[in-house]
Design an enzyme around this catalytic site. Structure first.
Site, short mmCIF file in Angstrom:
data_model
loop_
_atom_site.label_atom_id
_atom_site.label_comp_id
_atom_site.label_asym_id
_atom_site.label_seq_id
_atom_site.Cartn_x
_atom_site.Cartn_y
_atom_site.Cartn_z
N GLU A 111 -4.62 3.42 6.76
CA GLU A 111 -4.38 3.35 5.33
C GLU A 111 -4.75 4.63 4.59
OE1 GLU A 111 -5.86 0.53 1.66
OE2 GLU A 111 -5.32 -0.43 3.55
N SER A 167 -10.97 -0.23 3.41
CA SER A 167 -10.15 -0.73 4.51
C SER A 167 -9.44 0.44 5.17
CB SER A 167 -9.13 -1.74 3.99
OG SER A 167 -9.77 -2.86 3.43
N ARG A 181 0.82 -1.20 0.00
CA ARG A 181 0.00 0.00 0.00
C ARG A 181 0.86 1.26 0.00
NH1 ARG A 181 -2.16 -3.78 -1.02
NH2 ARG A 181 -4.10 -4.68 -0.23
#
Length: 336
Positions: free
Chosen positions: A331, A236, A162
């Protein structure tokens, strides 16, 4: 055209209230360069896609860009490969659907991920054992400093879990205008990760077509993840943490049902599992909460502001830290 004092509540999937001092939606590299040329010296610059992986913590000063560059060029190459060049403003799942319809392999596991093609390399999006980095050939950008075009080969993008050069080390230096992918026209699909492994336990991956895998991914995502248009969320909210093998062994001894996957730096834990076991699945803190069906997703039940999101995220992180001695990393990117 540049809009002043623009409402951004509909430009972020958490539906947080915010406004942009100046907002442009350039649909070509020329329009993008023109918008950049209006920036004053030192004026703040922000770039949004579909707003699916951000937390707007107040109004955005300066210039905000939502690149809307379109266009998709499909090129078959040889017996087994195909290249796709796509503009940054193309909706990601539309691209996935088109490649799958052609029978091309590589993107089916990334079905139904919200956002645009231009945002995909920024975050190095991934799902079900596949990351964008696995299929990316290059990223086209404009340098913010002088508006010159710069192409990055995949190997130069510093991709990680990520993460990328565009998100971390050189954040704010380039605006992504398009990407080129290399896909396969034949061969097995990857179904050895998470829910796909159980779904296709008795299937031969070599006999599966990407449309079948895409449908399975869509069904699994829809069964767990809320539609942002119905229940605002940013997908998420925490990364799956990576811990040492020794720490994994300690956790596994205490919680035999612990969900984890091998990682080059140790073991990757399922953040959703940790959050659920810490008692946050379906639990609310004011107008925000962790989703009832997927503890990894932070949702806005209505009227939330950035402070509410910060408070909930901090509470979840504290409880997971206390129970498992594991640090959860957020995130979504916080702006400004």
């Amino acid at each position: 055209m540049i809009e002043r004092d623009a409402d951004l509540s509909g430009a972020n999937t958490l539906a947080l209230p915010a406004r942009a001092e100046r907002l442009a939606r350039p649909d070509s590299e020329a329009a993008l360069a023109e918008a950049l040329a209006t920036r004053g010296a030192g004026e703040p610059l922000f770039v949004l896609g579909q707003g699916s992986n951000i937390v707007l913590d107040g109004d955005l000063p300066g210039l905000t860009l939502i690149p809307s560059l379109g266009g998709v060029d499909y090129q078959e190459q040889g017996d087994d490969t195909a290249r796709v060049t796509v503009g940054a403003g193309v909706v990601w799942d539309t691209l996935v659907a088109d490649t799958v319809a052609r029978g091309w392999r590589g993107l089916e596991n990334l079905s139904l991920i919200p956002g645009t093609a231009g945002a995909a390399p920024f975050q190095n999006i991934g799902a079900y054992g596949v990351e964008l980095a696995d299929v990316l050939d290059s990223v086209d950008t404009l340098a913010v400093a002088d508006g010159r075009p710069v192409r990055f080969a995949a190997a130069d993008c510093e991709f990680d879990y990520r993460d990328s050069l565009f998100k971390s080390r050189r954040r704010g230096e380039f605006i992504i205008t398009g990407i080129t992918l290399t896909l396969r026209r034949h061969g097995p699909c990857r179904v050895d990760y998470g829910g796909l492994a159980a779904r296709f336990a008795d299937a031969d991956p070599a006999n599966l077509d990407p449309a079948t895998v895409r449908q399975a991914v869509i069904e699994q995502r829809q069964s767990k993840l809320p539609d942002p248009a119905v229940l605002p969320n940013a997908g998420s909210f925490f990364k799956n943490p990576v811990v040492s093998v020794a720490h994994h062994h300690r956790l596994k001894a205490a919680w035999p049902e612990l969900v984890a996957f091998p990682h080059r730096d140790g073991m990757k834990l399922a953040a959703g599992w940790l959050i659920e076991r810490a008692g946050w699945k379906g639990r609310r803190l004011g107008p925000v909460g962790m989703h009832r069906d997927q503890a990894l997703v932070l949702v806005n039940h209505g009227g939330a502001r950035a402070a509410d999101v910060r408070a909930l995220a901090a509470a979840v992180q504290a409880d997971v830290r206390e129970r498992f001695a594991v640090e959860l990393e957020q995130e979504p990117v916080v702006l400004p």
